[in-house]
Enzyme design. Structure first.
Site, PDB file in Angstrom:
ATOM      1  N   TYR A  84      -9.315   2.841  13.450  1.00 22.44           N
ATOM      2  CA  TYR A  84      -8.598   2.589  12.197  1.00 22.44           C
ATOM      3  C   TYR A  84      -8.818   3.661  11.123  1.00 22.44           C
ATOM      4  CZ  TYR A  84      -7.072   0.329   7.906  1.00 22.44           C
ATOM      5  OH  TYR A  84      -6.467   0.066   6.697  1.00 22.44           O
ATOM      6  N   LYS A 111      -6.100   6.581   9.484  1.00 18.60           N
ATOM      7  CA  LYS A 111      -5.753   6.723   8.066  1.00 18.60           C
ATOM      8  C   LYS A 111      -6.072   8.138   7.562  1.00 18.60           C
ATOM      9  CE  LYS A 111      -4.152   2.500   7.310  1.00 18.60           C
ATOM     10  NZ  LYS A 111      -2.735   2.227   7.006  1.00 18.60           N
ATOM     11  N   THR A 126      -6.014 -10.572   2.794  1.00 16.32           N
ATOM     12  CA  THR A 126      -4.756 -10.730   3.537  1.00 16.32           C
ATOM     13  C   THR A 126      -5.132 -11.201   4.947  1.00 16.32           C
ATOM     14  OG1 THR A 126      -4.816  -8.482   4.410  1.00 16.32           O
ATOM     15  CG2 THR A 126      -3.660  -8.781   2.302  1.00 16.32           C
TER      16      THR A 126
HETATM   17  N1  LIG Z   1      -6.040  -5.652   3.312  1.00 15.28           N
HETATM   18  C1  LIG Z   1      -6.861  -4.650   3.083  1.00 15.28           C
HETATM   19  O1  LIG Z   1      -8.010  -4.849   2.682  1.00 15.28           O
HETATM   20  C2  LIG Z   1      -6.393  -3.228   3.279  1.00 15.28           C
HETATM   21  C3  LIG Z   1      -7.234  -2.195   2.804  1.00 15.28           C
HETATM   22  C4  LIG Z   1      -6.815  -0.879   2.943  1.00 15.28           C
HETATM   23  C5  LIG Z   1      -5.585  -0.604   3.519  1.00 15.28           C
HETATM   24  N2  LIG Z   1      -4.791  -1.617   3.957  1.00 15.28           N
HETATM   25  C6  LIG Z   1      -3.498  -1.265   4.549  1.00 15.28           C
HETATM   26  O2  LIG Z   1      -2.467  -1.996   3.904  1.00 15.28           O
HETATM   27  C7  LIG Z   1      -1.368  -2.177   4.790  1.00 15.28           C
HETATM   28  C8  LIG Z   1      -0.965  -3.642   4.788  1.00 15.28           C
HETATM   29  O3  LIG Z   1      -2.059  -4.399   5.241  1.00 15.28           O
HETATM   30  P1  LIG Z   1      -2.244  -5.955   4.884  1.00 15.28           P
HETATM   31  O4  LIG Z   1      -3.645  -6.139   4.466  1.00 15.28           O
HETATM   32  O5  LIG Z   1      -1.162  -6.440   4.027  1.00 15.28           O
HETATM   33  O6  LIG Z   1      -2.129  -6.566   6.363  1.00 15.28           O
HETATM   34  P2  LIG Z   1      -1.319  -7.809   6.953  1.00 15.28           P
HETATM   35  O7  LIG Z   1      -1.318  -8.950   6.011  1.00 15.28           O
HETATM   36  O8  LIG Z   1      -1.845  -7.982   8.321  1.00 15.28           O
HETATM   37  O9  LIG Z   1       0.181  -7.233   7.008  1.00 15.28           O
HETATM   38  C9  LIG Z   1       0.502  -6.160   7.850  1.00 15.28           C
HETATM   39  C10 LIG Z   1       2.003  -6.061   7.928  1.00 15.28           C
HETATM   40  O10 LIG Z   1       2.313  -4.990   8.822  1.00 15.28           O
HETATM   41  C11 LIG Z   1       3.230  -5.502   9.773  1.00 15.28           C
HETATM   42  N3  LIG Z   1       3.225  -4.782  11.031  1.00 15.28           N
HETATM   43  C12 LIG Z   1       2.210  -4.584  11.898  1.00 15.28           C
HETATM   44  N4  LIG Z   1       2.638  -3.903  12.967  1.00 15.28           N
HETATM   45  C13 LIG Z   1       3.969  -3.663  12.775  1.00 15.28           C
HETATM   46  C14 LIG Z   1       4.973  -3.033  13.519  1.00 15.28           C
HETATM   47  N5  LIG Z   1       4.734  -2.503  14.727  1.00 15.28           N
HETATM   48  N6  LIG Z   1       6.218  -2.942  12.986  1.00 15.28           N
HETATM   49  C15 LIG Z   1       6.492  -3.479  11.793  1.00 15.28           C
HETATM   50  N7  LIG Z   1       5.591  -4.140  11.041  1.00 15.28           N
HETATM   51  C16 LIG Z   1       4.338  -4.220  11.536  1.00 15.28           C
HETATM   52  C17 LIG Z   1       2.854  -6.959   9.956  1.00 15.28           C
HETATM   53  O11 LIG Z   1       3.901  -7.676  10.588  1.00 15.28           O
HETATM   54  P3  LIG Z   1       3.610  -9.071  11.375  1.00 15.28           P
HETATM   55  O12 LIG Z   1       3.517 -10.150  10.343  1.00 15.28           O
HETATM   56  O13 LIG Z   1       4.802  -9.196  12.275  1.00 15.28           O
HETATM   57  O14 LIG Z   1       2.326  -8.884  12.142  1.00 15.28           O
HETATM   58  C18 LIG Z   1       2.661  -7.330   8.502  1.00 15.28           C
HETATM   59  O15 LIG Z   1       3.883  -7.539   7.857  1.00 15.28           O
HETATM   60  C19 LIG Z   1      -1.826  -1.644   6.150  1.00 15.28           C
HETATM   61  O16 LIG Z   1      -1.317  -0.341   6.350  1.00 15.28           O
HETATM   62  C20 LIG Z   1      -3.346  -1.610   6.017  1.00 15.28           C
HETATM   63  O17 LIG Z   1      -3.920  -0.615   6.844  1.00 15.28           O
HETATM   64  C21 LIG Z   1      -5.163  -2.923   3.864  1.00 15.28           C
END
Ligand SMILES: NC(=O)c1ccc[n+]([C@@H]2O[C@H](COP(=O)([O-])OP(=O)(O)OC[C@H]3O[C@@H](n4cnc5c(N)ncnc54)[C@H](OP(=O)(O)O)[C@@H]3O)[C@@H](O)[C@H]2O)c1
Length: 240
Positions: A161, A165, A196
């Site tokens: 991961y 990034k 999330t």
């Molecule tokens: N949460 C954190 O603490 C955190 C911290 C740093 C960075 N981020 C980044 O923020 C972004 C969003 O994360 P989040 O925390 O909101 O996670 P999340 O709630 O798991 O949401 C991830 C989203 O990405 C979608 N997704 C995954 N694979 C996909 C694909 N092949 N095609 C289209 N959509 C896809 C998921 O769809 P489904 O619902 O269909 O699975 C969901 O809508 C990510 O890039 C993550 O790396 C998150």
């Protein structure tokens, strides 16, 4: 409306992506919720007053079809938020790596961004003051990871991961350089650790909300400042 701004957010059916889409819609942009599950995308779009399109970032045909749909509906795109991402779970510890897991992470977090950006570039070139925002992570910062006083230094190591990034950050810089002549800005952001499904699946309990994580994206998408090739959080520049 000729002056309406069109934004598309990938992975926008839930989490930070949904919060970004909701924030942009609240600012008056015409938002397209892109989701790999059409029904869940449509449900979020209905809730926030947006449109929906089916888009799986790992699937060429789906991405091509989504770009065609946006072209047919709007003829252009002004803001692309590459938000879809996966953690890949826990089989990433150096010394016990499952290579298939690493490939899956890169397929979504890096190749997916390239696939989507390439497909939507013609529409962004037709847009006004166009902006690409890549949702990266502070874990992609080499500076933070190698700073013994930073919290990341005491966390377990992962071969997938954070590496994806860091690669996304370099990709951001490369696209920013390539697109500067087109007037398209390209930036990476770190949303901060937010509660999330992503963090819950890793067993991490957090107080920071998805809306708090989304704020930096909304500022970058709608603000008058037009940085490019930057890595930003809501506290300012993140060291690469
Ligand atoms: N949460 C954190 O603490 C955190 C911290 C740093 C960075 N981020 C980044 O923020 C972004 C969003 O994360 P989040 O925390 O909101 O996670 P999340 O709630 O798991 O949401 C991830 C989203 O990405 C979608 N997704 C995954 N694979 C996909 C694909 N092949 N095609 C289209 N959509 C896809 C998921 O769809 P489904 O619902 O269909 O699975 C969901 O809508 C990510 O890039 C993550 O790396 C998150």
């Amino acid at each position: 409306m000729a002056d309406e701004r069109i934004a598309l957010v990938t992975g926008a059916n839930k989490g930070i992506g949904a919060a970004i889409a909701e924030g942009l819609a609240a600012q008056g942009l015409s938002v397209v919720v892109a989701a790999r599950d059409a029904a869940r995308g449509a449900e979020t779009a209905r809730r926030i007053g947006a449109q929906a399109v089916m888009l799986d970032v790992t699937d060429d045909a789906s991405v091509t079809a989504a770009a065609k749909e946006v072209r047919d509906r709007f003829g252009r795109l002004d803001v692309l938020v590459n938000n879809a991402g996966i953690s890949g779970g826990r089989s990433q510890a150096p010394g016990a790596v499952d290579l298939g897991t690493i490939r899956t992470i890169f397929e979504t977090n890096l190749y997916g961004v390239i696939r989507v950006t390439e497909a939507f570039l013609p529409l962004l070139r037709a847009g006004t003051d166009a902006r690409i925002i890549n949702v990266s992570s502070g874990t992609g910062s080499l500076a933070w990871m190698t700073d013994p006083s930073h919290g990341f230094a005491v966390r377990g190591s992962m071969a997938g991961y954070p590496v994806s990034k860091t690669a996304l950050n370099m990709l951001t810089v490369q696209y920013a350089r390539a697109l500067s002549g087109d007037g398209i800005t390209v930036n990476a952001i770190a949303p901060g650790a937010c509660a999330t499904d992503f963090s819950a699946a890793l067993g991490i309990t957090l107080e920071r909300t998805a809306a708090q994580g989304a704020a930096v994206v909304i500022d970058l998408a709608t603000g008058t400042a037009r940085p490019t090739a930057s890595f930003l959080s809501d506290e300012g520049e993140v060291p690469w």
